[in-house]
Design a protein around this motif. Structure first.
Motif, mmCIF file in Angstrom:
data_model
loop_
_atom_site.group_PDB
_atom_site.id
_atom_site.type_symbol
_atom_site.label_atom_id
_atom_site.label_comp_id
_atom_site.label_asym_id
_atom_site.label_seq_id
_atom_site.Cartn_x
_atom_site.Cartn_y
_atom_site.Cartn_z
ATOM 1 N N LEU A 59 0.852 -1.190 0.000
ATOM 2 C CA LEU A 59 0.000 0.000 0.000
ATOM 3 C C LEU A 59 0.888 1.241 0.000
ATOM 4 O O LEU A 59 1.842 1.334 0.783
ATOM 5 C CB LEU A 59 -0.921 0.002 1.211
ATOM 6 C CG LEU A 59 -2.212 -0.804 1.061
ATOM 7 C CD1 LEU A 59 -1.955 -2.268 0.799
ATOM 8 C CD2 LEU A 59 -3.081 -0.614 2.270
ATOM 9 N N TRP A 73 -7.535 2.550 -6.200
ATOM 10 C CA TRP A 73 -6.132 2.165 -6.141
ATOM 11 C C TRP A 73 -5.643 1.866 -7.559
ATOM 12 O O TRP A 73 -6.347 1.242 -8.341
ATOM 13 C CB TRP A 73 -5.956 0.913 -5.286
ATOM 14 C CG TRP A 73 -6.309 1.093 -3.845
ATOM 15 C CD1 TRP A 73 -7.517 0.825 -3.256
ATOM 16 C CD2 TRP A 73 -5.460 1.570 -2.813
ATOM 17 N NE1 TRP A 73 -7.458 1.114 -1.922
ATOM 18 C CE2 TRP A 73 -6.207 1.564 -1.615
ATOM 19 C CE3 TRP A 73 -4.139 2.001 -2.769
ATOM 20 C CZ2 TRP A 73 -5.676 1.971 -0.393
ATOM 21 C CZ3 TRP A 73 -3.616 2.403 -1.547
ATOM 22 C CH2 TRP A 73 -4.376 2.392 -0.385
ATOM 23 N N LYS A 113 0.384 -0.847 -4.805
ATOM 24 C CA LYS A 113 -1.038 -0.492 -4.900
ATOM 25 C C LYS A 113 -1.111 0.934 -4.370
ATOM 26 O O LYS A 113 -0.866 1.159 -3.191
ATOM 27 C CB LYS A 113 -1.837 -1.470 -4.039
ATOM 28 C CG LYS A 113 -3.290 -1.194 -3.921
ATOM 29 C CD LYS A 113 -3.907 -2.297 -3.024
ATOM 30 C CE LYS A 113 -5.341 -2.036 -2.712
ATOM 31 N NZ LYS A 113 -5.907 -3.133 -1.900
#
Length: 179
Positions: A9, A74, A96
């Protein structure tokens, strides 16, 4: 943080000036250039991560910028096989990212690449809006194109940035060195 599918992330930052040009930075000691970006820590929301990365990599605080827009979803890219650390856990196969477009409100003299003990960048410059798509490392190009396309209508100039039909040729840059 790495999600169950193996994507780290992350947040990406497109910092623009009043002329609609974007901040482009060279990785420390390398020849590669990119937008500021960085991982989201456990229990950190994307906007907080973006402001933390903005300070760590560019030296700017929230009061120095204005959030113009953020990608709705995303955006992902896969790492080439040679960059995947096969023996690390959890296995990370790519990034992401949520992308933020910011407008610089402060003087560019506030930009400092050395705010941390381990700077990410050693040089920076302003480039034309679409230039990064042709200059970034090949495996990030599609995500850059997606982010710039989605966020282009929110440019600080008020003029939409139209995506080029073909890849742009790499051009000369004027580099501002961090002293």
């Amino acid at each position: 943080m790495i999600d169950p599918d193996g994507y780290r992330l992350n947040v990406g930052i497109i910092l623009c000036n009043d002329e609609g040009r974007v901040f482009w930075a060279r990785r420390l000691g390398m020849r590669s250039w990119q937008f500021p970006q960085g991982g989201i820590k456990f229990n950190e929301d994307p906007q907080s991560a973006m402001y933390r990365e903005l300070y760590e990599e560019v030296g700017l605080r929230y009061r120095d910028v204005k959030i113009i827009a953020r990608t709705r979803d995303w955006l992902r890219y896969d790492l080439p096989e040679r960059y995947i650390r096969k023996h690390s856990y959890p296995l990370c196969i790519g990034q992401k990212q949520l992308w933020f477009m910011l407008r610089l409100r402060a003087s560019e003299s506030r930009i400092r690449l050395n705010r941390t003990a381990k700077p990410e960048f050693d040089h920076w410059c302003w480039v034309d809006y679409w230039y990064p798509v042709s200059d970034v490392v090949y495996f990030k190009r599609q995500v850059y194109r997606q982010a710039l396309t989605e966020l282009g209508n929110h440019l600080a100039t008020g003029k939409p940035a139209r995506a080029p039909a073909a890849p742009l040729p790499a051009g000369p840059r004027i580099v501002v060195q961090e002293g």
